[in-house]
Design a protein around this motif. Sequence first.
Motif, PDB file in Angstrom:
ATOM      1  N   ASN A 176     -14.542  -9.133  -1.145  1.00 13.44           N
ATOM      2  CA  ASN A 176     -14.389  -8.100  -2.257  1.00 13.44           C
ATOM      3  C   ASN A 176     -13.203  -7.055  -1.751  1.00 13.44           C
ATOM      4  OD1 ASN A 176     -15.846  -8.786  -4.421  1.00 13.44           O
ATOM      5  ND2 ASN A 176     -17.527  -8.004  -3.469  1.00 13.44           N
ATOM      6  N   THR A 177     -11.837  -7.752  -1.399  1.00 11.50           N
ATOM      7  CA  THR A 177     -10.914  -6.858  -0.681  1.00 11.50           C
ATOM      8  C   THR A 177     -10.435  -5.790  -1.797  1.00 11.50           C
ATOM      9  OG1 THR A 177      -9.511  -8.618  -1.428  1.00 11.50           O
ATOM     10  CG2 THR A 177     -10.267  -8.688   0.855  1.00 11.50           C
ATOM     11  N   ILE A 178     -10.905  -5.777  -2.949  1.00  9.89           N
ATOM     12  CA  ILE A 178     -10.616  -4.700  -3.738  1.00  9.89           C
ATOM     13  C   ILE A 178     -11.141  -3.291  -3.075  1.00  9.89           C
ATOM     14  CG2 ILE A 178     -12.682  -4.807  -5.187  1.00  9.89           C
ATOM     15  CD1 ILE A 178     -10.906  -4.174  -7.555  1.00  9.89           C
TER      16      ILE A 178
ATOM     17  N   LYS B 213       0.911  -1.151  -0.011  1.00  4.01           N
ATOM     18  CA  LYS B 213       0.038  -0.146   0.040  1.00  4.01           C
ATOM     19  C   LYS B 213       0.866   1.201   0.118  1.00  4.01           C
ATOM     20  CE  LYS B 213      -2.579   2.925   2.398  1.00  4.01           C
ATOM     21  NZ  LYS B 213      -2.467   3.885   3.579  1.00  4.01           N
ATOM     22  N   LEU B 214       1.626   1.385   0.905  1.00  3.93           N
ATOM     23  CA  LEU B 214       2.665   2.481   1.006  1.00  3.93           C
ATOM     24  C   LEU B 214       3.495   2.797  -0.159  1.00  3.93           C
ATOM     25  CD1 LEU B 214       3.707   2.828   4.660  1.00  3.93           C
ATOM     26  CD2 LEU B 214       2.066   4.132   3.502  1.00  3.93           C
ATOM     27  N   ILE B 215       4.058   1.642  -0.808  1.00  4.42           N
ATOM     28  CA  ILE B 215       4.964   1.642  -1.928  1.00  4.42           C
ATOM     29  C   ILE B 215       3.940   2.232  -3.263  1.00  4.42           C
ATOM     30  CG2 ILE B 215       5.913   0.161  -3.939  1.00  4.42           C
ATOM     31  CD1 ILE B 215       7.057  -1.549  -1.653  1.00  4.42           C
ATOM     32  N   CYS B 216       2.847   2.002  -3.327  1.00  7.30           N
ATOM     33  CA  CYS B 216       1.959   2.239  -4.191  1.00  7.30           C
ATOM     34  C   CYS B 216       1.688   3.925  -4.260  1.00  7.30           C
ATOM     35  CB  CYS B 216       0.380   1.654  -4.420  1.00  7.30           C
ATOM     36  SG  CYS B 216       0.713   0.172  -4.947  1.00  7.30           S
TER      37      CYS B 216
ATOM     38  N   ASN C 248     -10.805   2.264  -1.074  1.00  5.14           N
ATOM     39  CA  ASN C 248     -11.114   3.282   0.163  1.00  5.14           C
ATOM     40  C   ASN C 248      -9.719   4.263   0.162  1.00  5.14           C
ATOM     41  OD1 ASN C 248     -13.797   2.303   0.447  1.00  5.14           O
ATOM     42  ND2 ASN C 248     -13.032   0.743   2.043  1.00  5.14           N
ATOM     43  N   ASP C 249      -8.837   3.531  -0.092  1.00  2.00           N
ATOM     44  CA  ASP C 249      -7.291   4.162   0.011  1.00  2.00           C
ATOM     45  C   ASP C 249      -7.253   5.189  -1.053  1.00  2.00           C
ATOM     46  OD1 ASP C 249      -6.650   2.892   2.536  1.00  2.00           O
ATOM     47  OD2 ASP C 249      -5.666   1.338   1.246  1.00  2.00           O
ATOM     48  N   ASN C 250      -8.132   5.210  -2.056  1.00  2.00           N
ATOM     49  CA  ASN C 250      -7.967   6.212  -3.243  1.00  2.00           C
ATOM     50  C   ASN C 250      -6.770   6.051  -3.918  1.00  2.00           C
ATOM     51  OD1 ASN C 250     -10.648   7.712  -2.744  1.00  2.00           O
ATOM     52  ND2 ASN C 250      -9.491   8.578  -1.026  1.00  2.00           N
ATOM     53  N   ILE C 251      -6.283   4.591  -4.112  1.00  2.00           N
ATOM     54  CA  ILE C 251      -5.194   4.278  -4.900  1.00  2.00           C
ATOM     55  C   ILE C 251      -5.645   3.916  -6.235  1.00  2.00           C
ATOM     56  CG2 ILE C 251      -2.991   2.964  -5.273  1.00  2.00           C
ATOM     57  CD1 ILE C 251      -2.777   2.646  -2.449  1.00  2.00           C
ATOM     58  N   PRO C 252      -5.361   4.583  -7.562  1.00  6.14           N
ATOM     59  CA  PRO C 252      -5.827   4.219  -8.696  1.00  6.14           C
ATOM     60  C   PRO C 252      -5.605   2.820  -9.147  1.00  6.14           C
ATOM     61  CG  PRO C 252      -4.101   5.845  -8.899  1.00  6.14           C
ATOM     62  CD  PRO C 252      -4.188   5.646  -7.537  1.00  6.14           C
TER      63      PRO C 252
ATOM     64  N   GLU D 123     -10.943  -3.734   8.151  1.00  7.42           N
ATOM     65  CA  GLU D 123     -10.056  -2.439   7.395  1.00  7.42           C
ATOM     66  C   GLU D 123      -8.773  -2.598   8.066  1.00  7.42           C
ATOM     67  OE1 GLU D 123     -11.223   1.547   8.498  1.00  7.42           O
ATOM     68  OE2 GLU D 123     -13.033   0.582   8.798  1.00  7.42           O
ATOM     69  N   ARG D 124      -7.787  -1.884   7.296  1.00  7.83           N
ATOM     70  CA  ARG D 124      -6.371  -2.075   7.786  1.00  7.83           C
ATOM     71  C   ARG D 124      -6.103  -1.468   9.290  1.00  7.83           C
ATOM     72  NH1 ARG D 124      -4.725  -0.696   3.767  1.00  7.83           N
ATOM     73  NH2 ARG D 124      -4.831   1.620   4.055  1.00  7.83           N
TER      74      ARG D 124
END
Length: 385
Positions: free
Chosen positions: A49-51, A20-23, A56-60, A273-274
């Motif tokens: 549905n973990t997508i 996540k942080l890398i993205c 929710n993190d707003n990562i494209p 959620e994380r």
Amino acid sequence: MNAKNVCVISGSRADYNYLKLICEKINKSDKLKLLLIITGMHLLKEYGNTIDLIKNDNIPITKKIPMYEEGDSLSMSLGNVVGETICKFTESFNELKPDIIIILGDRYEPLIAALTATILKIPIAHIHGGDISGTIDETLRHVITKLSHIHFPATPTSAERIRLMGEEEWRIHMFGSTSVDIAKSETLLSKQEVCKKLELDGYKKLILCLQHSNVFESDKAGDQMKITLQVLKDLNLQTVIIYPNNDAGSKLIIKEIENNRMNPNFKIFKNLERRVYFSLLNSVDLLIGNSSGGLIESPMFKLPVVNIGTRNKDRERTENVIDALHDYIDIKNKINKGLSEEFREKCQYLKNPYGDGTASDKIVKFLEELLINEQLLVKKLTYKV
């Protein structure tokens, strides 16, 4: 200078916690462009549905590659799944034209991505190579290591194993585990807030149970979970239970979990959620099961862990981990040991071997400066015959 296209592949909630942080950091870089491919159990409704965690993190998300069908018996269909998914990754890589891909760990999703990238002459960066665990995961992990061009092992011991595989020193960069980064970056809820959110009694002992199947014993996964749950019931322990990964045997585990849904001491979730998950690790009295995250993340929280069975019997760990057999009496005794004041006091002095929480920053900075050329692609063995 054009930004490098960095394609990150995520196939499960487990690897996303590490990526996540890398993205996020790639997405903010002027020198890198994020291409995020989502596949595997992220796209399965029956596993939560973990997508949605990524959305929710707003990562494209650049592309979704379906891999499994809902209700698949994975042990029966896996060969077909691998072949079909290689074709899908081939089409996606040819379309997206990544300069390098990033994969993590030892599941089938990173293996498929690595095989495809190798055929298409795309460099591969691999996180958490060199680990050992004790199951078939180890074979997949070491295959991925030999296909990869840049290695980001999580500990000095794992880095040394990669050297012993004949990998060149300049390819190996030990920055720690990115899972430590994500845990340290979260603003955690208090125990009171976690208990309120999950409807738990904050005055009772609290256990977190996360148990997966061992693919070598997948036909026994249900019986093994049944034993664990029976011990927790007989000890009258308030327990949060999270669904397993979608490995062969997982449906047997889920069946046993659902058979106990009406137990008033059990709270059952497909996913958390994380922030809630890490807050829970910071609040519970003991973690039980066989999750690798239990061994990697638990030292940060000084948390006693009962590690059941052989799934992670060889994984690097600290003194907070107590190994147990899939045996009622042994599990019961080990839980009591983990909950004892003497053992909990011992856990307060742990030193985490998995890094200081800066791995994601270092990985992204390294990728920004990495030269993509023929020298990177052409690998040489370092040992002589």
